[in-house]
Design a protein around this motif. Structure first.
Motif, PDB file in Angstrom:
ATOM      1  N   SER A 103     159.578  63.791 -62.281  1.00 37.24           N
ATOM      2  CA  SER A 103     159.599  64.028 -62.838  1.00 37.24           C
ATOM      3  C   SER A 103     157.986  64.674 -62.532  1.00 37.24           C
ATOM      4  O   SER A 103     157.123  63.906 -62.568  1.00 37.24           O
ATOM      5  CB  SER A 103     160.278  63.861 -63.956  1.00 37.24           C
ATOM      6  N   ILE A 104     157.790  66.344 -63.381  1.00 37.84           N
ATOM      7  CA  ILE A 104     156.201  66.442 -63.166  1.00 37.84           C
ATOM      8  C   ILE A 104     156.664  66.421 -65.251  1.00 37.84           C
ATOM      9  O   ILE A 104     156.340  67.298 -65.361  1.00 37.84           O
ATOM     10  CB  ILE A 104     155.392  67.138 -62.591  1.00 37.84           C
ATOM     11  N   VAL A 105     154.911  65.708 -65.782  1.00 40.74           N
ATOM     12  CA  VAL A 105     155.270  66.232 -66.834  1.00 40.74           C
ATOM     13  C   VAL A 105     153.180  67.112 -67.176  1.00 40.74           C
ATOM     14  O   VAL A 105     152.756  66.480 -66.270  1.00 40.74           O
ATOM     15  CB  VAL A 105     155.235  64.705 -68.088  1.00 40.74           C
ATOM     16  N   ILE A 106     153.425  67.907 -68.466  1.00 44.76           N
ATOM     17  CA  ILE A 106     152.536  68.651 -68.779  1.00 44.76           C
ATOM     18  C   ILE A 106     152.102  68.498 -69.364  1.00 44.76           C
ATOM     19  O   ILE A 106     152.309  69.644 -70.089  1.00 44.76           O
ATOM     20  CB  ILE A 106     152.399  70.103 -67.409  1.00 44.76           C
ATOM     21  N   PRO A 107     151.168  68.336 -70.049  1.00 43.37           N
ATOM     22  CA  PRO A 107     150.454  68.595 -71.164  1.00 43.37           C
ATOM     23  C   PRO A 107     149.923  69.659 -71.727  1.00 43.37           C
ATOM     24  O   PRO A 107     148.869  70.009 -71.201  1.00 43.37           O
ATOM     25  CB  PRO A 107     149.612  66.907 -71.851  1.00 43.37           C
ATOM     26  N   ILE A 140     157.987  59.567 -63.109  1.00 42.40           N
ATOM     27  CA  ILE A 140     156.762  60.525 -63.620  1.00 42.40           C
ATOM     28  C   ILE A 140     155.637  61.418 -62.965  1.00 42.40           C
ATOM     29  O   ILE A 140     154.536  59.960 -63.626  1.00 42.40           O
ATOM     30  CB  ILE A 140     156.878  59.940 -65.017  1.00 42.40           C
ATOM     31  N   GLY A 141     155.278  62.246 -62.396  1.00 45.77           N
ATOM     32  CA  GLY A 141     154.800  62.372 -62.460  1.00 45.77           C
ATOM     33  C   GLY A 141     153.670  63.065 -64.053  1.00 45.77           C
ATOM     34  O   GLY A 141     154.045  63.776 -64.200  1.00 45.77           O
ATOM     35  N   ARG A 142     151.857  63.006 -63.322  1.00 49.70           N
ATOM     36  CA  ARG A 142     151.492  63.870 -64.970  1.00 49.70           C
ATOM     37  C   ARG A 142     150.034  64.705 -64.129  1.00 49.70           C
ATOM     38  O   ARG A 142     149.001  63.467 -63.184  1.00 49.70           O
ATOM     39  CB  ARG A 142     150.991  62.262 -65.642  1.00 49.70           C
ATOM     40  N   ILE A 143     150.747  65.613 -64.602  1.00 50.66           N
ATOM     41  CA  ILE A 143     148.850  66.585 -64.302  1.00 50.66           C
ATOM     42  C   ILE A 143     148.558  67.031 -66.133  1.00 50.66           C
ATOM     43  O   ILE A 143     149.031  66.978 -66.794  1.00 50.66           O
ATOM     44  CB  ILE A 143     149.566  67.451 -63.293  1.00 50.66           C
ATOM     45  N   ASP A 144     147.242  67.582 -65.520  1.00 54.37           N
ATOM     46  CA  ASP A 144     146.654  68.550 -66.827  1.00 54.37           C
ATOM     47  C   ASP A 144     147.238  69.976 -66.508  1.00 54.37           C
ATOM     48  O   ASP A 144     147.142  70.383 -65.635  1.00 54.37           O
ATOM     49  CB  ASP A 144     145.252  68.543 -66.667  1.00 54.37           C
ATOM     50  N   ASN A 160     145.892  63.384 -62.396  1.00 54.37           N
ATOM     51  CA  ASN A 160     146.684  62.971 -60.961  1.00 54.37           C
ATOM     52  C   ASN A 160     146.687  61.825 -60.693  1.00 54.37           C
ATOM     53  O   ASN A 160     146.216  61.040 -60.638  1.00 54.37           O
ATOM     54  CB  ASN A 160     145.465  63.404 -59.715  1.00 54.37           C
ATOM     55  N   MET A 161     148.160  61.593 -61.082  1.00 55.04           N
ATOM     56  CA  MET A 161     148.449  60.422 -61.541  1.00 55.04           C
ATOM     57  C   MET A 161     150.090  60.061 -61.414  1.00 55.04           C
ATOM     58  O   MET A 161     150.661  61.520 -61.325  1.00 55.04           O
ATOM     59  CB  MET A 161     147.838  59.305 -62.034  1.00 55.04           C
ATOM     60  N   ALA A 162     150.914  58.994 -61.111  1.00 54.94           N
ATOM     61  CA  ALA A 162     152.401  59.322 -60.912  1.00 54.94           C
ATOM     62  C   ALA A 162     152.540  57.714 -61.886  1.00 54.94           C
ATOM     63  O   ALA A 162     151.176  56.631 -61.446  1.00 54.94           O
ATOM     64  CB  ALA A 162     152.821  59.733 -59.829  1.00 54.94           C
ATOM     65  N   ILE A 163     153.887  56.839 -62.314  1.00 55.02           N
ATOM     66  CA  ILE A 163     153.980  55.768 -62.739  1.00 55.02           C
ATOM     67  C   ILE A 163     155.361  56.129 -63.199  1.00 55.02           C
ATOM     68  O   ILE A 163     156.168  56.949 -63.671  1.00 55.02           O
ATOM     69  CB  ILE A 163     153.623  55.852 -64.386  1.00 55.02           C
ATOM     70  N   MET A 187     147.710  62.122 -52.213  1.00 58.31           N
ATOM     71  CA  MET A 187     148.082  62.586 -52.807  1.00 58.31           C
ATOM     72  C   MET A 187     147.663  63.301 -53.587  1.00 58.31           C
ATOM     73  O   MET A 187     146.630  62.518 -54.583  1.00 58.31           O
ATOM     74  CB  MET A 187     148.643  61.282 -53.706  1.00 58.31           C
ATOM     75  N   VAL A 188     146.326  65.126 -52.727  1.00 58.28           N
ATOM     76  CA  VAL A 188     145.922  65.291 -53.982  1.00 58.28           C
ATOM     77  C   VAL A 188     146.360  66.624 -54.858  1.00 58.28           C
ATOM     78  O   VAL A 188     147.145  67.074 -54.511  1.00 58.28           O
ATOM     79  CB  VAL A 188     145.141  65.742 -52.670  1.00 58.28           C
ATOM     80  N   SER A 189     145.526  66.820 -56.065  1.00 57.93           N
ATOM     81  CA  SER A 189     145.462  67.607 -56.772  1.00 57.93           C
ATOM     82  C   SER A 189     144.226  68.454 -56.566  1.00 57.93           C
ATOM     83  O   SER A 189     142.787  68.264 -57.052  1.00 57.93           O
ATOM     84  CB  SER A 189     146.246  66.614 -58.051  1.00 57.93           C
ATOM     85  N   GLY A 190     144.438  69.442 -56.992  1.00 58.64           N
ATOM     86  CA  GLY A 190     143.136  71.071 -57.072  1.00 58.64           C
ATOM     87  C   GLY A 190     142.475  70.317 -58.966  1.00 58.64           C
ATOM     88  O   GLY A 190     144.033  69.874 -59.472  1.00 58.64           O
ATOM     89  N   MET A 191     141.600  71.088 -59.270  1.00 59.83           N
ATOM     90  CA  MET A 191     141.410  70.519 -60.694  1.00 59.83           C
ATOM     91  C   MET A 191     140.379  71.290 -61.285  1.00 59.83           C
ATOM     92  O   MET A 191     139.541  71.395 -60.294  1.00 59.83           O
ATOM     93  CB  MET A 191     141.445  69.481 -61.593  1.00 59.83           C
ATOM     94  N   SER A 192     139.735  72.066 -62.508  1.00 58.70           N
ATOM     95  CA  SER A 192     138.757  72.140 -62.763  1.00 58.70           C
ATOM     96  C   SER A 192     137.385  71.747 -63.669  1.00 58.70           C
ATOM     97  O   SER A 192     137.509  70.569 -63.747  1.00 58.70           O
ATOM     98  CB  SER A 192     138.403  73.307 -64.309  1.00 58.70           C
ATOM     99  N   ALA A 193     136.380  72.313 -62.767  1.00 61.76           N
ATOM    100  CA  ALA A 193     135.307  71.052 -63.120  1.00 61.76           C
ATOM    101  C   ALA A 193     134.619  72.028 -64.601  1.00 61.76           C
ATOM    102  O   ALA A 193     133.184  71.244 -64.515  1.00 61.76           O
ATOM    103  CB  ALA A 193     134.227  71.535 -62.427  1.00 61.76           C
ATOM    104  N   ARG A 194     135.531  72.441 -65.370  1.00 64.31           N
ATOM    105  CA  ARG A 194     135.275  73.457 -66.265  1.00 64.31           C
ATOM    106  C   ARG A 194     134.009  71.796 -67.578  1.00 64.31           C
ATOM    107  O   ARG A 194     133.589  72.674 -68.180  1.00 64.31           O
ATOM    108  CB  ARG A 194     136.656  73.950 -67.453  1.00 64.31           C
ATOM    109  N   ARG A 195     134.795  70.857 -67.121  1.00 64.93           N
ATOM    110  CA  ARG A 195     133.832  70.116 -68.177  1.00 64.93           C
ATOM    111  C   ARG A 195     132.497  70.316 -67.987  1.00 64.93           C
ATOM    112  O   ARG A 195     131.459  69.304 -69.033  1.00 64.93           O
ATOM    113  CB  ARG A 195     134.853  68.595 -68.191  1.00 64.93           C
ATOM    114  N   LEU A 196     131.993  70.014 -66.801  1.00 65.25           N
ATOM    115  CA  LEU A 196     130.902  69.967 -66.914  1.00 65.25           C
ATOM    116  C   LEU A 196     130.261  71.725 -67.632  1.00 65.25           C
ATOM    117  O   LEU A 196     128.619  71.493 -67.023  1.00 65.25           O
ATOM    118  CB  LEU A 196     130.484  70.401 -65.198  1.00 65.25           C
TER     119      LEU A 196
END
Length: 276
Positions: free
Chosen positions: A9-13, A92-96, A161-164, A207-216
């Protein structure tokens, strides 16, 4: 005999993620091996997040997209927990909501979790809105490998980018900190509780994911508060090992140059849009 591949499963909050959720879902859908379900957990969004997810459900009815609500509390921790509880798969995969997993991400997760001893795992990220994406991916991967080496039993998890395994989640779900004051890294807190239970956390470069650097884009005060979540999370568990704070030191160190770079790039894009 080859171990059976687990269901995933992939979970996206999601909270007010109408600008990113479609991109995130497209990446989760277009996989070499499809996920068994994709769960978006809406946490009191006031924008068009739900509308965007519903449109994706209609456009991709075979993708197994589920939209659930977590309205009891505002915050990433209860929202993540609701998604993990709702997940029906063995892993359970977990991404943003701003993550964009690579096309073989689900396939790699299934391979990683053929290791029956593994409770959770993370992988590297590529910052898709930064220059030199390939170099950044390599640097991120090498840095995370170093973190694993330094961490000892407290191997980190990275929420983008994680799974449990569902089994591991059920073992610690009543122990993880609610963090209602929003002071900690919820993924790091989860990793600490897994470690305290003697459960194995791995790292998978594939196990690679792209993500935004918007935190910067945050100002220094907000960015510093965010990065210091490392220290507050460990301190909340009475863990005081300086080597575990290496990520905090590095992230604070690289902020000035990257923050300026992103501001310059934003100005350049604005000038181009105006024809300057």
């Amino acid at each position: 005999m080859t171990a059976a591949l687990p269901t995933v499963s992939i979970v996206i909050p999601a909270y007010n993620e109408e600008a990113t959720i479609r991109h995130c879902l497209l990446a989760a859908i277009h996989q070499t091996e499809p996920a068994d379900e994709i769960i978006v957990v809406d946490n009191r969004s006031t924008d068009a997040t739900r509308v965007a997810v519903e449109a994706m459900q209609a456009a991709f009815p075979q993708a197994g997209i589920r939209l659930i609500s977590q309205d009891d509390e505002q915050g990433i921790t209860p929202t993540r927990n609701a998604g993990f509880d709702a997940a029906r798969s063995e892993v359970i995969g977990r991404i943003d909501a701003d993550s964009a997993i690579e096309p073989d991400w689900v396939e790699q997760v299934r391979r990683v979790f053929t290791d029956a001893e593994l409770a959770a795992a993370s992988g590297p990220v590529e910052y898709y809105d930064m220059p030199l994406r390939g170099f950044g991916h390599h640097a991120d991967d090498e840095f995370r490998k170093l973190q694993v080496h330094l961490a000892g039993k407290y191997v980190f998890l990275f929420g983008s980018n994680m799974a449990i395994t569902k089994q591991a989640w059920l073992q610690v779900r009543d122990e993880v900190c609610p963090d209602r004051e929003d002071l900690m890294h919820e993924d790091l807190d989860l990793a600490v509780h897994l470690a305290l239970q003697g459960l194995k956390i791995g790292y998978a470069s594939a196990m690679v994911s792209g993500m935004s650097a918007r935190r910067l884009d945050d100002d220094l005060r907000d960015y510093k508060f965010y990065v210091e979540r490392f220290e507050r999370t460990y301190a909340a568990h009475d863990i005081h090992e300086l080597r575990l704070l290496t990520p905090m030191v590095v992230l604070l160190g690289i902020y000035p140059a990257l923050h300026v770079q992103r501001r310059l790039e934003a100005r350049l894009h604005a000038d181009r849009a105006l024809g300057v």
